[in-house]
Design an enzyme around this catalytic site. Structure first.
Site, PDB file in Angstrom:
ATOM      1  N   LEU A 270      37.532 -48.627  61.336  1.00 45.46           N
ATOM      2  CA  LEU A 270      36.213 -47.979  61.564  1.00 45.46           C
ATOM      3  C   LEU A 270      35.161 -49.049  61.666  1.00 45.46           C
ATOM      4  O   LEU A 270      35.069 -49.944  60.858  1.00 45.46           O
ATOM      5  CB  LEU A 270      36.075 -46.975  60.557  1.00 45.46           C
ATOM      6  CG  LEU A 270      37.128 -45.891  59.999  1.00 45.46           C
ATOM      7  CD1 LEU A 270      36.792 -44.993  59.068  1.00 45.46           C
ATOM      8  CD2 LEU A 270      37.135 -45.061  61.293  1.00 45.46           C
ATOM      9  N   ASP A 271      34.099 -48.630  62.418  1.00 45.77           N
ATOM     10  CA  ASP A 271      32.931 -49.539  62.536  1.00 45.77           C
ATOM     11  C   ASP A 271      32.342 -49.636  61.107  1.00 45.77           C
ATOM     12  O   ASP A 271      32.496 -48.693  60.327  1.00 45.77           O
ATOM     13  CB  ASP A 271      32.021 -48.924  63.485  1.00 45.77           C
ATOM     14  CG  ASP A 271      32.506 -48.753  65.041  1.00 45.77           C
ATOM     15  OD1 ASP A 271      33.577 -49.787  65.152  1.00 45.77           O
ATOM     16  OD2 ASP A 271      32.003 -48.144  65.643  1.00 45.77           O
ATOM     17  N   LYS A 272      31.427 -50.703  61.282  1.00 46.06           N
ATOM     18  CA  LYS A 272      31.032 -50.881  59.738  1.00 46.06           C
ATOM     19  C   LYS A 272      30.147 -49.538  59.193  1.00 46.06           C
ATOM     20  O   LYS A 272      30.022 -49.301  58.115  1.00 46.06           O
ATOM     21  CB  LYS A 272      29.819 -52.148  59.911  1.00 46.06           C
ATOM     22  CG  LYS A 272      28.801 -52.355  58.786  1.00 46.06           C
ATOM     23  CD  LYS A 272      27.913 -53.348  59.022  1.00 46.06           C
ATOM     24  CE  LYS A 272      27.124 -53.832  57.799  1.00 46.06           C
ATOM     25  NZ  LYS A 272      25.867 -54.737  58.092  1.00 46.06           N
TER      26      LYS A 272
END
Length: 324
Positions: free
Chosen positions: A138-140
């Site tokens: 998942l993105d940051k």
């Protein structure tokens, strides 16, 4: 320390005439084709006691194939005592609810402080699994559910399930603009031509499919639910931007603040202050890689998105009242 493995399988009659790399992939299904091919060409695989390094070698059936190799530990990464929110855990897998501002894997600009570093601390044996068992990312600043494998067989099977689109991932998001209904975006995604840290819809990209449906209308925003068929980097963010409905708070892909006409100053400030993409991995469903049991997990939408939706809902309600 690297984990030493020695495995043996016998080629079946049905595999007569197959290339050795194809036969090996069918016989040792707990490992990826890429890993097996690397072992093959580096002399880690023998046929009837003789090392063979040519993938195109034909098999006849009945040969005994032996793999003698090492699984490298993730020793180059530091184990760090960082808390993780564990939703589910057994001997083979872990399901995590990831908060915002938490990078999954070390990389340029983020050498540590990641989920991988935390996994190495809480589960030292996971160092024997490539990428510390991480199956997808998942993105940051995207929150929500991730599955991690504790063992090589579990990871290999989960990666295969992901490639075959047998893992269901649903997301909740707040998009900018008023969307009339659901649909799908089927557009390839690749590296942006000039902004190398970003992705874009591009004819030379890899296939990417995102399904979406409207969950709730606001005046200048829409709460949506999305389901991924594929898992390209930044896929939802890129696809929603492509159809002119970028996610609220997503500065990288055009999600700049849009203030509804006549909104209160309080709402305007809340919209301007929302400083991440409004995206949450809300549901994860897959067959357990070892037991085959179907598992389904849900993670509640985080407070920042709940409060933002509530404020937009109140704004929409107040303006409907004014219209009457």
């Amino acid at each position: 320390m690297a984990q030493q493995i020695e495995l043996t399988q016998t080629v079946t009659e049905q595999q007569l005439g197959q290339r050795l790399d194809q036969a090996v992939a069918e016989l040792f299904t707990d490992f990826s084709r890429t890993r097996l091919k690397e072992w093959l060409i580096t002399g880690k695989i023998s046929v009837d006691g003789n090392v063979v390094t040519k993938p195109r070698t034909k098999v006849l059936g009945g040969e005994v194939i032996t793999v003698q190799a090492e699984l490298e530990d993730e020793e180059r990464w530091e184990a760090q005592n960082i808390p993780l929110e564990i939703v589910y855990e057994d001997d083979d897998i872990i399901v995590i609810n990831k908060p915002r501002d938490f990078v999954v894997h070390p990389g340029a600009g983020t050498p540590d402080g990641t989920i991988l570093n935390a996994l190495l601390y809480h589960y030292p044996q996971i160092a024997e699994v490539p990428r510390a068992g991480i199956v997808h990312r998942l993105d940051k600043d995207t929150t929500g559910l991730m599955v991690v494998a504790k063992t090589v067989p579990a990871q290999t099977r989960l990666v295969r399930a992901l490639q075959k689109r047998n893992i269901t991932r649903e997301y909740e998001a707040i998009a900018i603009g008023t969307m009339t209904g659901g649909g799908q975006v089927d557009k390839p995604i690749g590296r942006h031509a000039t902004k190398r840290t970003l992705m874009a819809v591009t004819i030379s990209g890899r296939p990417a499919v995102t399904h979406y449906r409207v969950a709730e209308h606001f005046r200048e925003h829409t709460r949506i639910r999305l389901r991924l068929e594929t898992g390209r980097t930044h896929q939802i963010r890129v696809h929603m931007s492509y159809i002119q409905h970028p996610l609220l708070g997503d500065q990288a892909y055009g999600g700049r603040a849009r203030i509804p006409k006549g909104a209160t100053e309080e709402l305007a400030e809340e919209i301007r202050a929302f400083d991440r993409q409004a995206l949450h991995a809300v549901m994860l469903r897959f067959d357990h890689p070892i037991t085959k049991e179907t598992l389904e997990f849900h993670a509640p939408v985080p407070d920042d998105m709940v409060e933002m939706a509530a404020a937009l809902r109140l704004d929409a309600k107040n303006h409907r009242t004014e219209e009457y």
